[in-house]
Design a protein around this motif. Structure first.
Motif, PDB file in Angstrom:
ATOM      1  N   GLY A 462       1.116 -16.951  -5.857  1.00 58.12           N
ATOM      2  CA  GLY A 462      -0.230 -16.555  -6.252  1.00 58.12           C
ATOM      3  C   GLY A 462      -1.061 -16.019  -5.119  1.00 58.12           C
ATOM      4  O   GLY A 462      -2.157 -15.485  -5.346  1.00 58.12           O
ATOM      5  N   SER A 463      -0.563 -16.152  -3.892  1.00 60.93           N
ATOM      6  CA  SER A 463      -1.344 -15.742  -2.717  1.00 60.93           C
ATOM      7  C   SER A 463      -0.802 -14.491  -2.038  1.00 60.93           C
ATOM      8  O   SER A 463      -1.354 -14.057  -1.020  1.00 60.93           O
ATOM      9  CB  SER A 463      -1.375 -16.893  -1.695  1.00 60.93           C
ATOM     10  OG  SER A 463      -1.902 -18.074  -2.274  1.00 60.93           O
ATOM     11  N   LEU A 464       0.277 -13.919  -2.557  1.00 66.89           N
ATOM     12  CA  LEU A 464       0.862 -12.731  -1.922  1.00 66.89           C
ATOM     13  C   LEU A 464      -0.131 -11.564  -1.943  1.00 66.89           C
ATOM     14  O   LEU A 464      -0.772 -11.293  -2.964  1.00 66.89           O
ATOM     15  CB  LEU A 464       2.150 -12.331  -2.638  1.00 66.89           C
ATOM     16  CG  LEU A 464       3.332 -13.309  -2.523  1.00 66.89           C
ATOM     17  CD1 LEU A 464       4.497 -12.814  -3.367  1.00 66.89           C
ATOM     18  CD2 LEU A 464       3.768 -13.464  -1.068  1.00 66.89           C
ATOM     19  N   GLN A 465      -0.242 -10.871  -0.811  1.00 65.77           N
ATOM     20  CA  GLN A 465      -1.164  -9.744  -0.681  1.00 65.77           C
ATOM     21  C   GLN A 465      -0.402  -8.481  -0.302  1.00 65.77           C
ATOM     22  O   GLN A 465       0.319  -8.457   0.694  1.00 65.77           O
ATOM     23  CB  GLN A 465      -2.211 -10.047   0.390  1.00 65.77           C
ATOM     24  CG  GLN A 465      -3.124 -11.222   0.080  1.00 65.77           C
ATOM     25  CD  GLN A 465      -4.008 -10.959  -1.137  1.00 65.77           C
ATOM     26  OE1 GLN A 465      -4.454  -9.818  -1.343  1.00 65.77           O
ATOM     27  NE2 GLN A 465      -4.260 -12.000  -1.923  1.00 65.77           N
ATOM     28  N   PRO A 466      -0.537  -7.422  -1.086  1.00 69.60           N
ATOM     29  CA  PRO A 466       0.146  -6.161  -0.755  1.00 69.60           C
ATOM     30  C   PRO A 466      -0.396  -5.543   0.541  1.00 69.60           C
ATOM     31  O   PRO A 466      -1.558  -5.752   0.907  1.00 69.60           O
ATOM     32  CB  PRO A 466      -0.171  -5.262  -1.952  1.00 69.60           C
ATOM     33  CG  PRO A 466      -0.586  -6.192  -3.049  1.00 69.60           C
ATOM     34  CD  PRO A 466      -1.257  -7.339  -2.371  1.00 69.60           C
ATOM     35  N   LEU A 467       0.477  -4.794   1.216  1.00 64.14           N
ATOM     36  CA  LEU A 467       0.076  -4.031   2.410  1.00 64.14           C
ATOM     37  C   LEU A 467      -0.293  -2.622   1.951  1.00 64.14           C
ATOM     38  O   LEU A 467       0.587  -1.875   1.487  1.00 64.14           O
ATOM     39  CB  LEU A 467       1.227  -3.978   3.420  1.00 64.14           C
ATOM     40  CG  LEU A 467       1.706  -5.330   3.973  1.00 64.14           C
ATOM     41  CD1 LEU A 467       2.882  -5.107   4.917  1.00 64.14           C
ATOM     42  CD2 LEU A 467       0.575  -6.048   4.685  1.00 64.14           C
ATOM     43  N   PRO A 468      -1.555  -2.229   2.052  1.00 66.19           N
ATOM     44  CA  PRO A 468      -1.981  -0.925   1.518  1.00 66.19           C
ATOM     45  C   PRO A 468      -1.153   0.250   2.019  1.00 66.19           C
ATOM     46  O   PRO A 468      -0.899   1.194   1.265  1.00 66.19           O
ATOM     47  CB  PRO A 468      -3.442  -0.828   1.973  1.00 66.19           C
ATOM     48  CG  PRO A 468      -3.886  -2.254   2.114  1.00 66.19           C
ATOM     49  CD  PRO A 468      -2.681  -2.991   2.614  1.00 66.19           C
ATOM     50  N   GLN A 469      -0.673   0.182   3.254  1.00 64.75           N
ATOM     51  CA  GLN A 469       0.091   1.293   3.821  1.00 64.75           C
ATOM     52  C   GLN A 469       1.601   1.017   3.857  1.00 64.75           C
ATOM     53  O   GLN A 469       2.353   1.812   4.411  1.00 64.75           O
ATOM     54  CB  GLN A 469      -0.397   1.579   5.254  1.00 64.75           C
ATOM     55  CG  GLN A 469      -1.884   1.860   5.364  1.00 64.75           C
ATOM     56  CD  GLN A 469      -2.318   3.023   4.486  1.00 64.75           C
ATOM     57  OE1 GLN A 469      -1.633   4.051   4.427  1.00 64.75           O
ATOM     58  NE2 GLN A 469      -3.436   2.868   3.788  1.00 64.75           N
ATOM     59  N   GLY A 470       1.993  -0.081   3.258  1.00 67.29           N
ATOM     60  CA  GLY A 470       3.396  -0.466   3.334  1.00 67.29           C
ATOM     61  C   GLY A 470       4.291   0.341   2.416  1.00 67.29           C
ATOM     62  O   GLY A 470       3.919   0.669   1.291  1.00 67.29           O
ATOM     63  N   ASP A 471       5.481   0.669   2.923  1.00 67.95           N
ATOM     64  CA  ASP A 471       6.494   1.344   2.112  1.00 67.95           C
ATOM     65  C   ASP A 471       7.512   0.315   1.622  1.00 67.95           C
ATOM     66  O   ASP A 471       7.284  -0.898   1.726  1.00 67.95           O
ATOM     67  CB  ASP A 471       7.155   2.455   2.923  1.00 67.95           C
ATOM     68  CG  ASP A 471       6.212   3.630   3.154  1.00 67.95           C
ATOM     69  OD1 ASP A 471       5.416   3.919   2.243  1.00 67.95           O
ATOM     70  OD2 ASP A 471       6.251   4.230   4.243  1.00 67.95           O
ATOM     71  N   THR A 472       8.657   0.795   1.137  1.00 68.88           N
ATOM     72  CA  THR A 472       9.614  -0.089   0.476  1.00 68.88           C
ATOM     73  C   THR A 472      10.967  -0.039   1.172  1.00 68.88           C
ATOM     74  O   THR A 472      11.820   0.791   0.842  1.00 68.88           O
ATOM     75  CB  THR A 472       9.777   0.309  -1.008  1.00 68.88           C
ATOM     76  OG1 THR A 472       8.489   0.484  -1.594  1.00 68.88           O
ATOM     77  CG2 THR A 472      10.532  -0.760  -1.782  1.00 68.88           C
ATOM     78  N   ALA A 473      11.178  -0.949   2.120  1.00 70.38           N
ATOM     79  CA  ALA A 473      12.456  -1.025   2.840  1.00 70.38           C
ATOM     80  C   ALA A 473      13.440  -1.866   2.018  1.00 70.38           C
ATOM     81  O   ALA A 473      13.841  -2.964   2.419  1.00 70.38           O
ATOM     82  CB  ALA A 473      12.250  -1.608   4.227  1.00 70.38           C
ATOM     83  N   LEU A 474      13.836  -1.326   0.889  1.00 72.81           N
ATOM     84  CA  LEU A 474      14.612  -2.089  -0.078  1.00 72.81           C
ATOM     85  C   LEU A 474      16.009  -2.417   0.436  1.00 72.81           C
ATOM     86  O   LEU A 474      16.441  -3.576   0.399  1.00 72.81           O
ATOM     87  CB  LEU A 474      14.690  -1.286  -1.385  1.00 72.81           C
ATOM     88  CG  LEU A 474      15.203  -1.998  -2.639  1.00 72.81           C
ATOM     89  CD1 LEU A 474      14.337  -3.195  -2.987  1.00 72.81           C
ATOM     90  CD2 LEU A 474      15.241  -1.024  -3.809  1.00 72.81           C
TER      91      LEU A 474
END
Length: 584
Positions: A462-474
């Motif tokens: 419930g506390s996870l915060q997205p990184l606005p500039q983050g990409d997806t190193a899948l």
């Protein structure tokens, strides 16, 4: 082969000798002389055992399912008084109550046993047990005589107090527990562990058949069966006694149901009169406990002795003892003064379904055991910038919807399951693209502050915060997770990687798909499977094919939906991989 007397063993009647007084001895001798002279006068003097037998007794050891033992013991007492002889020696039957699974596993060695499983005759509660023995120990001495000593159909029971308030089920589909994780079930369904109970296995068989008829395809069936099995596991008891105790205590918010045999319902009501159950007979037929008479010896004398007792146990007088204990007779006959209509018992025998085949027994038992095996899951959640997008119609971001769905998914796992949590994007942890938020621990484990690991995970999700500039190193994250799970592999658990992402791989200069698959292939081992399950959601996922290749390489699965609110349902479908057919 040693013989052990059980609780029902009796000394052979008429075999003990008391010391007589001298006067008694003279009187007995005089009487004997009179008889001999009288017989001699008419030329009828005979040696041997006229109406009796001599020599040492033939001890016939009969192992019986505990609930049937009192009736069989009563038959044995009558039989032992008849001086039935084989080769001039009296047959004396000794009855022992022995759990059916205990005997079966004692023969096959495929499960835990308490020992003392040898016998000359075996009467288990169901024909499923000799089928298991024959499929796992084909050379075992086990002769099916074709005799069903007693019969008892499986019925649905519920506490009488609830039966008056709740709508009774009419089909087996009404009994299937279909509540999703976190939802309150309409009914709590109790079951005895199918790995050791033919009633529990019969319950799985009936519910499995109901779901097969109702499911349009294999995927739908697997998902529904997964939900049902998880619910049944929560209401499972190790044995019938524990199930009875739990049922009598009530305590559940939802009215409890339990599938048991008619005879078990009669026994339960005898023991728990204040919390009696009412029985229901459902449409579509049912499975019967059939108590087969099996011979486990090739000794000629014992085989003939077993046949003599088989004849006795099929007699009218024997049937009276059997019906008095709440069973039906071999032809379905019933004593209505015992199985009374006051508790819903019906005189007419319900339609009988065929006993499960050896293949069905194996598959259902495997399925149950796989679901029982605790999971060890590394959950990885995407925190790239796109997770800030709002999900139409919810007023929530993708991150918030994902966290809520994953928290709900936690309810699918047993307290002893192990779960850990990573987050990933690009450069979230110095130069790494992933970061551990919570280590892999049992959900019931407690932290230093006393909080359970399940609560820690729920709060973290419930506390996870997205990184606005983050990409997806899948792909880089997949590899790191696979390496970690391989390094810490637990063979006693289902080791799984669960990825939640809303985008395709987006990490210029990072690992590509071919490089990922090559490195996974170098690490992977068939004896140490680590399936990768990916749930991809949102319009940014343009190509599911790479995720499908990763799933195929690891024995996992990939799912895609444009609606993150469907993640909860997909959890069920992903979890159903555990009951899919094993690959050859």
């Amino acid at each position: 082969m040693g013989r052990h007397r059980g609780r029902y063993a009796e000394e052979a009647p008429g075999r003990s000798r008391r010391r007589r007084g001298r006067g008694g001895a003279f009187a007995a001798l005089a009487a004997a002389l009179v008889i001999v002279v009288g017989l001699a006068g008419v030329g009828v003097y005979m040696f041997g055992n006229s109406g009796g037998c001599g020599g040492s007794d033939i001890r016939l050891d009969v192992a019986v399912s505990p609930e049937l033992a009192p009736a069989v013991d009563a038959v044995a007492r009558d039989f032992n008084l008849t001086d039935t002889a084989v080769d001039g020696r009296c047959v004396h039957v000794e009855v022992r109550q022995v759990d059916s699974a205990n005997v079966a596993f004692g023969i096959t060695g495929s499960g835990a046993t308490m020992g003392d499983t040898d016998s000359d005759v075996w009467i288990p509660d169901s024909s499923v047990w000799p089928r298991i023995v024959q499929s796992q120990s084909g050379d075992a001495v086990l002769t099916d005589t074709g005799t069903s000593v007693a019969r008892s159909p499986l019925v649905v029971t519920e506490l009488a107090a609830y039966a008056e308030e709740a709508e009774a089920p009419t089909t087996w589909m009404d009994v299937v527990p279909t509540a999703a994780p976190g939802e309150q079930a309409e009914r709590t369904v109790r079951v005895v562990d199918p790995a050791r109970s033919s009633t529990g296995l019969g319950t799985l068989y009936l519910l499995n058949g109901a779901l097969e008829e109702a499911s349009p395809d294999a995927e739908t069936f697997n998902a529904a069966m997964t939900a049902a099995l998880q619910s049944l596991h929560r209401g499972a008891s190790a044995d019938e006694e524990a199930a009875f105790l739990a049922l009598s205590g009530g305590g559940e918010e939802a009215p409890p149901l339990m599938v048991m045999s008619e005879q078990a319902a009669w026994r339960y009501n005898s023991a728990y009169e204040e919390n009696a159950v009412r029985v229901d007979y459902l449409e579509g037929g049912t499975y019967y406990l059939d108590y087969p008479y099996l011979v486990r010896t090739e000794d000629s004398v014992l085989t003939r002795a077993a046949e003599e007792f088989r004849t006795a146990i099929r007699s009218d007088s024997a049937r009276g003892h059997i019906l008095a204990e709440g069973f039906r007779g071999p032809e379905g006959e019933v004593d209505t003064s015992v199985l009374s209509g006051d508790h819903g018992f019906l005189e007419a025998a319900p339609e009988e379904l065929a006993t499960p085949s050896e293949g069905s027994i194996t598959d259902l038992t495997r399925t149950w055991n796989q679901m029982k095996m605790d999971s060890r899951v590394l959950a990885i959640v995407d925190i790239s910038g796109s997770m800030l997008a709002e999900v139409p119609g919810t007023g929530m971001t993708r991150m918030q919807v994902t966290g809520a769905a994953a928290t709900q998914g936690l309810e699918m796992f047993t307290p002893s399951s192990e779960l850990g949590l990573w987050q990933f994007s690009t450069n979230v942890n110095n130069n790494l693209h992933y970061q551990e938020i919570a280590p892999i621990r049992e959900l019931q484990a407690t932290a230093d502050d006393g909080s359970e690991h399940r609560a820690v995970l729920s709060q973290a999700l419930g506390s996870l915060q997205p990184l606005p500039q983050g990409d997806t190193a899948l792909y880089d994250t997949y590899l790191a997770a696979y390496q970690e799970m391989s390094r810490t592999y637990r063979p006693d658990r289902n080791n799984v990687i669960l990825m939640l992402t809303d985008g395709d791989n987006d990490n210029p200069g990072g690992l590509d798909l071919d490089g990922l698959l090559t490195q996974i292939e170098a690490i992977a081992s068939p004896s140490r499977p680590i399936p990768i399950i990916t749930i991809a959601f949102g319009p940014d996922v343009q190509n599911l094919e790479p995720l499908q290749e990763i799933a195929a390489a690891t024995g996992g699965a990939s799912y895609m939906t444009e609606d993150p609110t469907e993640i909860g349902d997909i959890f069920i479908r992903a979890f159903s991989l555990r009951i899919s057919e094993p690959e050859d």
